[in-house]
Write a protein that holds these residues in place. Structure first.
Motif, PDB file in Angstrom:
ATOM      1  N   TYR A   1      22.569  19.992   7.600  1.00 23.59           N
ATOM      2  CA  TYR A   1      23.841  20.702   7.743  1.00 23.59           C
ATOM      3  C   TYR A   1      24.855  19.832   8.478  1.00 23.59           C
ATOM      4  O   TYR A   1      26.028  19.760   8.082  1.00 23.59           O
ATOM      5  CB  TYR A   1      23.644  22.027   8.486  1.00 23.59           C
TER       6      TYR A   1
ATOM      7  N   GLN B   1      26.690  27.697  11.789  1.00 24.74           N
ATOM      8  CA  GLN B   1      27.806  27.608  12.727  1.00 24.74           C
ATOM      9  C   GLN B   1      27.439  28.233  14.067  1.00 24.74           C
ATOM     10  O   GLN B   1      27.742  27.685  15.134  1.00 24.74           O
ATOM     11  CB  GLN B   1      29.033  28.316  12.147  1.00 24.74           C
TER      12      GLN B   1
ATOM     13  N   ALA C   1      23.525  29.874   0.266  1.00 21.93           N
ATOM     14  CA  ALA C   1      24.125  28.779   1.030  1.00 21.93           C
ATOM     15  C   ALA C   1      25.242  29.274   1.936  1.00 21.93           C
ATOM     16  O   ALA C   1      25.411  28.793   3.059  1.00 21.93           O
ATOM     17  CB  ALA C   1      24.654  27.703   0.084  1.00 21.93           C
TER      18      ALA C   1
ATOM     19  N   TYR D   1      24.077  23.182   0.654  1.00 19.66           N
ATOM     20  CA  TYR D   1      24.654  23.479   1.971  1.00 19.66           C
ATOM     21  C   TYR D   1      26.128  23.823   1.795  1.00 19.66           C
ATOM     22  O   TYR D   1      26.824  23.254   0.953  1.00 19.66           O
ATOM     23  CB  TYR D   1      24.485  22.285   2.913  1.00 19.66           C
ATOM     24  N   PHE D   2      26.571  24.765   2.602  1.00 13.51           N
ATOM     25  CA  PHE D   2      27.949  25.236   2.539  1.00 13.51           C
ATOM     26  C   PHE D   2      28.583  25.112   3.919  1.00 13.51           C
ATOM     27  O   PHE D   2      28.020  25.583   4.910  1.00 13.51           O
ATOM     28  CB  PHE D   2      27.988  26.698   2.082  1.00 13.51           C
ATOM     29  N   VAL D   3      29.744  24.484   3.975  1.00 12.00           N
ATOM     30  CA  VAL D   3      30.499  24.362   5.223  1.00 12.00           C
ATOM     31  C   VAL D   3      31.712  25.292   5.109  1.00 12.00           C
ATOM     32  O   VAL D   3      32.640  25.024   4.349  1.00 12.00           O
ATOM     33  CB  VAL D   3      30.957  22.909   5.477  1.00 12.00           C
TER      34      VAL D   3
ATOM     35  N   GLY E   1      25.258  28.974   5.832  1.00 15.95           N
ATOM     36  CA  GLY E   1      26.367  28.235   6.448  1.00 15.95           C
ATOM     37  C   GLY E   1      26.962  28.979   7.630  1.00 15.95           C
ATOM     38  O   GLY E   1      27.317  28.380   8.647  1.00 15.95           O
TER      39      GLY E   1
END
Length: 492
Positions: free
Chosen positions: A477, A379, A371, A335-337, A375
């Motif tokens: 997420y 959002q 990812a 997961y990528f923020v 991400g």
């Protein structure tokens, strides 16, 4: 044939486009704009580069199409919002750099306005954040010791639309439209006019601010081109312009623009909604003296995350490579923020930094690209769920646009994670089209209640994910976001 000319002055590029009165793009010319990063939390631009790029793009359109001003009905301008610069009224030259909307360099000022945050939010519809123009103006006035000159009328505040209008008309018109003005945090969201209390809180002189006009008003004549004089027939912030480009003009229409940032707007018609979930109340348009509203979710990093993969990490050669990489990936646990500049809606956490979570020794560039795309989509999911909760509107039509919207993998994942159908028009430069629509509204060629002709020829993405998997991914997420926020909150 006569054409509608649009100028889209964005964050990373400037584009001039020529449209027919049926909304078909004939050609466009583009120039890349440079962002400077003097410190880790600062994003600046050169105002003169922005102006010169606008001149170059418009000139190229005229040269390549071999037309004159007589072939153009008018010019519509759309622009990156909130970006702020100060100008010398006597020389018409910039006194400062342009502080870009993404910049967090005014975060340190927020503490002194904390006692007024409820008043600011109630009057402007906006939370206290370095995102908006108010603290940027305050910062530049202090940085360059310009307060006294501003009070004497020698310093002018410009957003990018105002700057371009001011230069294109040789200083004859110093004005903005209400969609841009409401993002300064100095405007009363109920009236669309500057608010005395907000000006007092930020200690900003009224005389340095541009006149606020309807979005579809005339903004003067530019005589800068050898092809003849051109009337500026409308102005709107880029996200509001995209609403028009999609033909969204009433309650329940939503558009998501995947540009440098990611912006979701829900048109709410004549009704002003107040959000309980971090959404912004904003003005969608002012036409013939009538205000139209929207709820907006603002995410600071959208397509910029893909640019980061390309330019900073060198994992891809071009942005479209992410689709190929994502389809090759077999790891679904990363997961990528994308919170390089903090988190916007619904969190409004300007301290947050970006992160990958779930990396293993086997992680490769394909997994990281997937990812990142996911991400960005997560959002938008947060924002749209907040919109549904605030308004109770569940029956909506969702349109997507912007450069990153051309990525089929991300759009399919977006549809899956939202459990919603997406419509992507054949023309992806919707913001430019919206500026052309402003001209058509100004001249009576288009009617606001009849823009449906702009919605034809769309590619449709239909959800194809089981509810159990969808909810699992959303929950994970959110855990990733919580972890990143916790990490950032412990910074000294």
């Amino acid at each position: 044939m006569k054409y509608l000319l649009s100028l889209d002055s964005g964050t990373t590029s400037c584009r001039a486009s020529l449209f027919t009165t049926s909304g078909k793009k004939i050609m466009s010319a583009c120039r890349v704009l440079t962002c400077f990063y003097p410190k880790h939390d600062c994003v600046n631009q050169d105002p003169m580069e922005i102006y010169i790029a606008a001149l170059d793009c418009i000139n190229e359109v005229f040269v390549k199409m071999n037309i004159t001003a007589k072939d153009v009905i008018g010019l519509g301008i759309t622009n990156q919002r909130e970006t702020t610069l100060l100008v010398d009224k006597n020389t018409m030259l910039p006194l400062t750099e342009a502080i870009v909307w993404q910049s967090n360099e005014t975060s340190f000022l927020l503490k002194q306005y904390e006692p007024y945050k409820e008043v600011i939010s109630q009057l402007s519809g906006l939370p206290l954040s370095p995102y908006f123009s108010s603290t940027k103006i305050r910062f530049l006035l202090d940085k360059y010791d310009l307060q006294e000159k501003a009070e004497n009328g020698d310093v002018l505040f410009c957003t990018i639309d105002t700057w371009l209008i001011y230069k294109l008309t040789d200083g004859e018109v110093f004005a903005t439209d209400v969609t841009n003005a409401c993002r300064t945090q100095l405007v009363n969201i109920n009236t669309g006019d500057y608010d005395k209390e907000l000006l007092k809180i930020f200690n900003i002189p009224l005389r340095m601010l541009p006149e606020i006009r309807n979005s579809t008003d005339s903004f003067g004549i530019t005589k800068k081109f050898s092809y003849g004089n051109i009337e500026i027939c409308g102005v709107a912030g880029d996200q509001q312009s995209a609403l028009l480009g999609h033909g969204i003009n009433e309650l329940g229409g939503i558009k998501v623009t995947y540009g440098t940032g990611l912006f979701c707007l829900l048109h709410t018609g004549n009704r002003l909604y107040r959000s309980n979930n971090g959404l912004l109340s904003t003005i969608a348009l002012k036409h013939e003296g009538k205000l139209y509203y929207a709820l907006e979710g603002s995410v600071f990093i959208g397509g910029a995350a893909v640019q980061w993969l390309r330019d900073n990490l060198n994992l891809i050669e071009k942005s479209s490579d992410t689709k190929i990489c994502a389809e090759k990936s077999t790891d679904d646990e990363i997961y990528f923020v994308p919170s390089f500049n903090g988190l916007g809606t619904p969190y409004w956490d300007d301290k947050c930094k970006g992160a990958f979570l779930g990396l293993s020794r086997g992680t490769d560039k394909n997994d990281m690209c997937k990812a990142v795309l996911q991400g960005i989509a997560f959002q938008a999911c947060d924002v749209l769920n907040a919109m549904k909760e605030d308004t109770g509107i569940t029956d909506y039509k969702l349109f997507v646009d912007g450069g990153a919207a051309s990525n089929d993998y991300m759009m399919q994942f977006q549809s899956d994670i939202l459990n919603a159908t997406l419509f992507r028009k054949e023309e992806i430069e919707i913001t430019s089209l919206g500026a052309a629509v402003l001209v058509g509204l100004n001249k009576g060629i288009f009617k606001l209640n009849n823009l449906s002709f702009l919605n034809n020829k769309s590619k449709i993405f239909i959800t194809n994910m089981k509810e159990e998997l969808r909810q699992k991914k959303i929950d994970r997420y959110h855990r990733a976001v919580e972890a990143v926020r916790l990490f950032s909150s412990n910074e000294n």
